[in-house]
Design a protein around this motif. Structure first.
Motif, PDB file in Angstrom:
ATOM      1  N   ARG A 116       0.837  -1.211   0.000  1.00  0.00           N
ATOM      2  CA  ARG A 116       0.000   0.000   0.000  1.00  0.00           C
ATOM      3  C   ARG A 116       0.869   1.258   0.000  1.00  0.00           C
ATOM      4  O   ARG A 116       0.618   2.196  -0.757  1.00  0.00           O
TER       5      ARG A 116
ATOM      6  N   TYR B 158      -6.336  -4.037  -0.725  1.00  0.00           N
ATOM      7  CA  TYR B 158      -7.396  -3.081  -0.373  1.00  0.00           C
ATOM      8  C   TYR B 158      -8.704  -3.854  -0.227  1.00  0.00           C
ATOM      9  O   TYR B 158      -8.989  -4.742  -1.037  1.00  0.00           O
TER      10      TYR B 158
ATOM     11  N   ASP C   7     -11.295   0.013   3.103  1.00  0.00           N
ATOM     12  CA  ASP C   7     -10.678   1.054   2.274  1.00  0.00           C
ATOM     13  C   ASP C   7     -11.719   1.702   1.369  1.00  0.00           C
ATOM     14  O   ASP C   7     -11.724   2.915   1.175  1.00  0.00           O
ATOM     15  N   GLN C   8     -12.602   0.857   0.816  1.00  0.00           N
ATOM     16  CA  GLN C   8     -13.647   1.383  -0.065  1.00  0.00           C
ATOM     17  C   GLN C   8     -14.548   2.351   0.697  1.00  0.00           C
ATOM     18  O   GLN C   8     -14.886   3.431   0.195  1.00  0.00           O
TER      19      GLN C   8
ATOM     20  N   HIS D   9     -12.713   5.608   1.326  1.00  0.00           N
ATOM     21  CA  HIS D   9     -12.635   6.417   0.101  1.00  0.00           C
ATOM     22  C   HIS D   9     -13.988   7.059  -0.208  1.00  0.00           C
ATOM     23  O   HIS D   9     -14.043   8.202  -0.668  1.00  0.00           O
TER      24      HIS D   9
END
Lengths: 71, 134
Positions: free
Chosen positions: B14, B63, B67-68, B71
């Motif tokens: 990452r 990810y 993480d989604q 974001h």
């Protein structure tokens, strides 16, 4: 949301990394869920319940104040 | 100890991918005023492809849904901040311009157009998602 995932994980003899690999998420996500810093998606919550062989409502303590406002 | 691509963990992947995107973008940005645009584009492309390779060339999950969600929250917050700022700044400047108190600076025009394009895109995508989720 409070949960009992770390208890069930430790009873299963798994590390956070091993549980994460089984469920297809990162170790950081398992750590965040166990520390009550991230609420998993419905899919992941159901996967956790299925993995440990217990109903999802026994894994998570759903006791928010929002339940009263919906009544 | 030799660091191979197989030996690096997800956290390192990452960091490397974010670093490569950032470095590539920086090089691209500075290449224009330095009149080395073509070289900048090549370096950016190499960095971008390397970043994608590092993320996808592993069986590990780099990810995931957390993480989604982060974001999505960051995107929503960014749009909200830009939205409130635009809704305050641009009408104020337009009113001042119309009353002859203030002239629009030339450099502000592309920013205003960019904001307009951003929100037209946002509205279009929102409408499409509403339509497709029926």
């Amino acid at each position: 949301m409070k949960n009992h995932i770390s208890t069930h994980r430790e009873e299963s003899g798994l590390s956070q990394a091993e549980l994460a690999e089984e469920l297809g998420v990162t170790r950081q996500t398992i750590n965040a869920i166990e520390r009550d810093r991230y609420d998993p998606s419905l899919t992941l919550a159901l996967q956790l319940g299925e993995f440990f062989g217990i109903p999802v409502e026994d894994l998570f303590d759903y006791t928010t104040d929002t339940t009263e406002s919906h009544q | 100890m030799v660091l191979t691509l197989d030996s690096i963990d997800t956290v390192q992947r990452r960091k490397m991918s974010v670093g490569l995107w950032g470095f590539g973008g920086f090089i691209l940005g500075v290449s224009v005023p330095l009149n080395t645009g073509l070289l900048g584009v090549i370096i950016f492309a190499i960095c971008a492809l390397s970043a994608m390779f590092i993320v996808h060339n592993t069986s590990d999950v780099v990810y995931d849904e957390r993480d989604q969600q982060l974001h999505q929250q960051a995107s929503g917050l960014t749009l909200t901040i830009f939205g409130y700022a635009s809704a305050t700044i641009f009408p104020s400047l337009t009113a001042l311009h119309a009353s002859g108190v203030y002239d629009w600076p030339v450099w502000m025009t592309p920013i205003a157009l960019l904001i307009a394009v951003l929100y037209v895109s946002y509205a279009s995508i929102t409408a499409y998602l509403q339509w497709s989720n029926k």
